[in-house]
Design a protein around this motif. Structure first.
Motif, PDB file in Angstrom:
ATOM      1  N   PRO A 159      -1.921  -4.559  -7.052  1.00 14.01           N
ATOM      2  CA  PRO A 159      -2.265  -3.755  -5.879  1.00 14.01           C
ATOM      3  C   PRO A 159      -3.720  -3.316  -5.872  1.00 14.01           C
ATOM      4  O   PRO A 159      -4.321  -3.077  -6.921  1.00 14.01           O
ATOM      5  CB  PRO A 159      -1.332  -2.543  -6.012  1.00 14.01           C
TER       6      PRO A 159
ATOM      7  N   ARG B 220      -5.973  -0.455  -3.732  1.00 10.95           N
ATOM      8  CA  ARG B 220      -5.897   0.654  -2.780  1.00 10.95           C
ATOM      9  C   ARG B 220      -7.300   0.983  -2.280  1.00 10.95           C
ATOM     10  O   ARG B 220      -8.173   1.391  -3.061  1.00 10.95           O
ATOM     11  CB  ARG B 220      -5.268   1.889  -3.422  1.00 10.95           C
TER      12      ARG B 220
ATOM     13  N   ALA C 190       2.556  -0.383  -5.147  1.00 13.00           N
ATOM     14  CA  ALA C 190       2.526   0.132  -6.518  1.00 13.00           C
ATOM     15  C   ALA C 190       3.899   0.019  -7.180  1.00 13.00           C
ATOM     16  O   ALA C 190       4.005  -0.302  -8.371  1.00 13.00           O
ATOM     17  CB  ALA C 190       2.063   1.591  -6.508  1.00 13.00           C
TER      18      ALA C 190
ATOM     19  N   ASP D 286      -3.817  -2.402   0.069  1.00 19.89           N
ATOM     20  CA  ASP D 286      -3.489  -1.237   0.882  1.00 19.89           C
ATOM     21  C   ASP D 286      -4.756  -0.820   1.625  1.00 19.89           C
ATOM     22  O   ASP D 286      -5.667  -0.225   1.048  1.00 19.89           O
ATOM     23  CB  ASP D 286      -2.980  -0.108  -0.010  1.00 19.89           C
ATOM     24  N   ASP D 287      -4.803  -1.139   2.916  1.00 13.69           N
ATOM     25  CA  ASP D 287      -5.995  -0.870   3.723  1.00 13.69           C
ATOM     26  C   ASP D 287      -5.985   0.576   4.200  1.00 13.69           C
ATOM     27  O   ASP D 287      -6.023   0.850   5.393  1.00 13.69           O
ATOM     28  CB  ASP D 287      -6.040  -1.846   4.906  1.00 13.69           C
ATOM     29  N   ALA D 288      -5.921   1.508   3.226  1.00 12.25           N
ATOM     30  CA  ALA D 288      -5.865   2.947   3.522  1.00 12.25           C
ATOM     31  C   ALA D 288      -4.775   3.227   4.544  1.00 12.25           C
ATOM     32  O   ALA D 288      -4.959   3.993   5.488  1.00 12.25           O
ATOM     33  CB  ALA D 288      -7.229   3.463   4.004  1.00 12.25           C
ATOM     34  N   SER D 289      -3.624   2.628   4.324  1.00 11.03           N
ATOM     35  CA  SER D 289      -2.520   2.769   5.276  1.00 11.03           C
ATOM     36  C   SER D 289      -1.992   4.196   5.262  1.00 11.03           C
ATOM     37  O   SER D 289      -1.747   4.769   4.195  1.00 11.03           O
ATOM     38  CB  SER D 289      -1.402   1.789   4.932  1.00 11.03           C
TER      39      SER D 289
ATOM     40  N   THR E 145     -10.019   3.144  -0.054  1.00  7.07           N
ATOM     41  CA  THR E 145     -10.146   4.562   0.274  1.00  7.07           C
ATOM     42  C   THR E 145     -10.379   4.808   1.753  1.00  7.07           C
ATOM     43  O   THR E 145     -10.233   5.927   2.231  1.00  7.07           O
ATOM     44  CB  THR E 145     -11.299   5.187  -0.526  1.00  7.07           C
TER      45      THR E 145
ATOM     46  N   TYR F 293      -1.148  -2.537   6.303  1.00  5.54           N
ATOM     47  CA  TYR F 293      -1.544  -1.373   7.108  1.00  5.54           C
ATOM     48  C   TYR F 293      -0.424  -1.118   8.113  1.00  5.54           C
ATOM     49  O   TYR F 293      -0.132  -1.953   8.973  1.00  5.54           O
ATOM     50  CB  TYR F 293      -2.864  -1.614   7.835  1.00  5.54           C
TER      51      TYR F 293
ATOM     52  N   GLY G 274       1.137   1.588   0.568  1.00 10.00           N
ATOM     53  CA  GLY G 274       0.498   1.591  -0.748  1.00 10.00           C
ATOM     54  C   GLY G 274       1.466   1.915  -1.860  1.00 10.00           C
ATOM     55  O   GLY G 274       1.409   1.316  -2.947  1.00 10.00           O
ATOM     56  N   GLU G 275       2.379   2.866  -1.605  1.00  6.95           N
ATOM     57  CA  GLU G 275       3.363   3.216  -2.618  1.00  6.95           C
ATOM     58  C   GLU G 275       4.319   2.049  -2.884  1.00  6.95           C
ATOM     59  O   GLU G 275       4.751   1.826  -4.024  1.00  6.95           O
ATOM     60  CB  GLU G 275       4.149   4.447  -2.177  1.00  6.95           C
TER      61      GLU G 275
END
Length: 723
Positions: free
Chosen positions: A61, A63, A50, A38-41, A65, A11, A46-47
């Motif tokens: 990964p 992700r 991935a 990916d804590d909705a960063s 929401t 994050y 997140g990219e």
């Protein structure tokens, strides 16, 4: 079965996440998996996860929401972990190279429920401080395992999740989870130690615990720090439920120590909240204090414990104030000594600096924007593109350029300017509302309330920059990093050309600026260039339409100031044939070496004195460079690029790089001069492999360069339009 599952929550760590993942995946031990959550960063974390998953099957990964916080995000990773052991590593920390084989050997040899490893605090100023491992275990326990009642001093090791590996079945059987809220490590790490039958300690530094300058909760003020109380209440509830009163005194002492640590950090508890925080400390002291007492530390720390026990906030506050006053006095004396400068220097600069200070007391000119580029070398780069867009879109803004006296003649007609070092120079710096530069303004420039500093930068980084250079002292000789950070703290906006640059600048220049990830304004011209403009530029340089033009522009080597890559222009021209022309340009750091020679001699034209490098890009059919950021700009034209890197291994070790340029190049690669000649001789410069490499490079670094970057900057900065 995998031995170690790494759970890496992410994050707002885009500037650090690559280093974290590389430190895990690059270990000489492969029996691992990485669960990246990916804590909705809101950034590109997140990219990045991935991207790593696409090229390494060990990365998985996840992700989310919506943002759920560090503790619950770790639970998500734990639920997906398949390894024998789980290691919760934060996305801004990183492993020590070569540590995993030692960790794996200890796990296999002793099969502990919990294995604690050593760490070092890696501060943003490149200072490392050791952990308490040597103090807690002056005699290392070696491979022996133990239960907590046998070695209660283990509690004095830092109570985080990332300095220990925990057996996954042990976690599942006991139902251990991270609680929501801040300080979630407390209610996880202590119960795990309490319940473990086999605890191991590896006396080896395995992790760098990053101490960030900005962005960490330990440097964030607010009432969420009160959540530490609920985490400790959970620990004592388990002590009561499990009947572990024998551990109560040692754990109670740790609780009070932790509360004092949180309260004593001025970056966490605001002054108006300190009395309330202290009151809750006192209440917890009364509620959880062991009936038979606990080991109160000696000296001043013990006095603090006794004041908490008595609820004497005023006395505690006075003690803290006296300590801070003494520290302030010592710092003031130190600053005074450092500010002493030679009398001659004061005499030379004093009058103008006094004039500058006087001007800063006058109102800011609400229409004045000051521009500069490359330490006043002239009119160029991103500031020039922003200036031109502002003249069109915000004509009410008066733009004034700062240039060196020897560069005045190179200014375009109609550009208002002041000469660096003059009285007018100091006046516009003091009165401007906007200050736009692709480097930093001098240290004496104050950040006035109401003014706005725009850092446009001047390239996508291959080599490490900013604070990251502290790890490469050969290339950072003489740099004043404290001064650098004072300059960075003036920035209001940082203009970046792509998400990769954004990530690296966040790490290299940690401060509270706003990033404008909009593309590079200087590349607008390249994105909009027409065939007719290219013909005009070539004609102005004396180049024919049918000539095959190669531009060669190597970068500067800070660690080898006088070194140049081996390059024989005559041999290259022989390979290019009768239609070949070679443009050669030195780095701007070597501007005193620029000797424009007019018409080309023997097919070679020295273009080091040409002010607008964009002209040279438009004129060239092929670009040859090494580690220069110019490759990212030239890639906008989608023409062949050749990386000529004869000193790559030395450069990456001495100067440091952000990614493996030879593994992810923008085209063909040569590591010696004969190989460079072969690339042109064989046609590999334009072969399918080179074309595919350039396409991937452009997709990663040039997606935002659409010809509108300068307009986006002007609308946000000068017209205050939303992003």
């Amino acid at each position: 079965m995998t031995l170690i599952s790494f759970v890496v929550p992410a994050y707002r760590v885009q500037g650090y996440l690559r280093e974290c993942l590389d430190s895990i995946l690059g270990q000489p031990f492969g029996d691992v998996e990485v669960i990246g959550v990916d804590d909705a960063s809101p950034d590109d974390s997140g990219e990045i996860l991935a991207e790593y998953a696409d090229r390494d099957p060990r990365v998985h990964p996840v992700r989310l929401t919506e943002n759920i916080g560090l503790g619950p995000a770790r639970n998500v990773g734990l639920d997906r972990a398949a390894g024998d052991y789980v290691w919760f590593v934060d996305g801004d920390d990183w492993l020590v190279p070569g540590c995993l084989p030692h960790v794996a050997d200890r796990l296999r040899d002793t099969r502990p429920d919990v294995l604690i490893v050593d760490h070092v605090r890696a501060h943003w100023n490149n200072v490392g401080t050791r952990s308490a491992m040597r103090d807690v275990f002056p005699v290392p326990p070696g491979a022996a395992t133990f239960a907590l009642p046998e070695r209660p001093e283990t509690l004095r090791l830092l109570h985080t999740a990332w300095n220990r590996l925990v057996r996954r079945e042990f976690l599942v059987e006991r139902g251990f989870r991270f609680a929501p809220g801040w300080y979630e490590d407390v209610s996880f790490s202590y119960p795990a130690l309490m319940a473990a039958e086999r605890i191991g300690v590896l006396d080896r530094i395995c992790l760098h615990y990053r101490q960030r300058r900005t962005g960490a909760i330990t440097r964030t003020r607010g009432d969420r720090h009160f959540e530490v109380f609920a985490q400790w209440h959970r620990v004592f509830a388990l002590i009561d439920a499990w009947g572990m009163d024998g551990l109560r005194p040692a754990i109670f002492e740790r609780m009070i120590w932790h509360y004092l640590t949180v309260l004593g950090n001025g970056d966490r508890i605001a002054p108006e909240l300190r009395a309330a925080f202290f009151a809750q400390m006192h209440a917890d002291h009364l509620q959880f204090r062991p009936p038979a007492g606990y080991p109160v530390p000696p000296g001043v720390e013990g006095l603090k414990h006794r004041l908490v026990a008595a609820g004497r906030w005023r006395t505690f506050s006075a003690l803290r104030g006296a300590h801070q006053t003494g520290e302030t006095a010592r710092r003031t004396v130190g600053r005074a000594r450092r500010r002493l400068v030679p009398v001659v220097r004061r005499a030379r600069n004093g009058a103008l600096r006094e004039y500058y200070r006087a001007e800063t007391h006058r109102p800011i000119d609400p229409t004045l924007a000051v521009y500069a580029a490359y330490w006043y070398r002239g009119y160029s780069c991103n500031p020039a593109a922003v200036y031109e867009a502002a003249r069109r879109l915000a004509p009410q803004v008066r733009g004034v350029w700062i240039v060196r006296r020897d560069r005045v003649a190179a200014l375009p007609a109609g550009v208002e300017y002041v000469v660096a070092g003059t009285r007018e120079y100091y006046r516009v710096l003091a009165r401007a509302r906007w200050l736009v530069n692709n480097v930093n303004f001098p240290d004496f420039v104050r950040k006035r309330p109401g003014s706005m500093h725009v850092q446009t930068h001047h390239g996508t980084p291959v080599k490490v920059m900013g604070l990251d250079q502290q790890r490469y002292p050969v290339g950072a000789m003489g740099m004043n990093f404290a001064g650098l950070l004072r300059r960075v703290d003036r920035w209001d906006y940082s203009v970046t050309s792509n998400s990769f640059s954004t990530q690296m600048w966040e790490r290299a220049y940690p401060a509270d600026y706003t990033t404008l990830e909009v593309g590079y304004p200087r590349n607008d011209r390249l994105a909009r260039a027409t065939a007719e403009e290219c013909r005009r530029v070539r004609a102005a340089l004396g180049l024919g339409e049918d000539e095959y033009v190669v531009l060669y522009a190597p970068t500067h080597r800070e660690h080898l100031p006088g070194w140049r890559p081996p390059f024989d222009p005559d041999r290259l021209l022989d390979v290019l044939g009768p239609s070949g022309r070679l443009l050669m340009r030195s780095h701007y750091f070597h501007d005193r070496e620029r000797l424009p020679r007019g018409p080309a001699a023997g097919g070679v034209l020295d273009v080091s004195g040409h002010d607008r490098i964009e002209d040279l890009y438009l004129a060239a059919d092929v670009f040859v460079t090494d580690y220069s950021s110019a490759m990212f700009d030239y890639a906008v034209l989608d023409r062949p690029i050749v990386v000529y890197a004869p000193d790559w291994d030395t450069y990456r070790v001495a100067r440091g790089v952000y990614f493996d340029l030879l593994a992810e190049p923008p085209g063909a690669v040569a590591t010696d001069f004969p190989a460079l000649l072969d690339l042109f001789r064989s046609g590999a410069v334009r072969a399918g492999t080179a074309e595919r490499a350039r396409a991937a490079f452009r997709a990663r670094f040039c997606a935002l360069d659409d010809g509108q970057a300068a307009e986006r900057v002007v609308r946000r900065v000068f017209l205050d339009e939303p992003a």
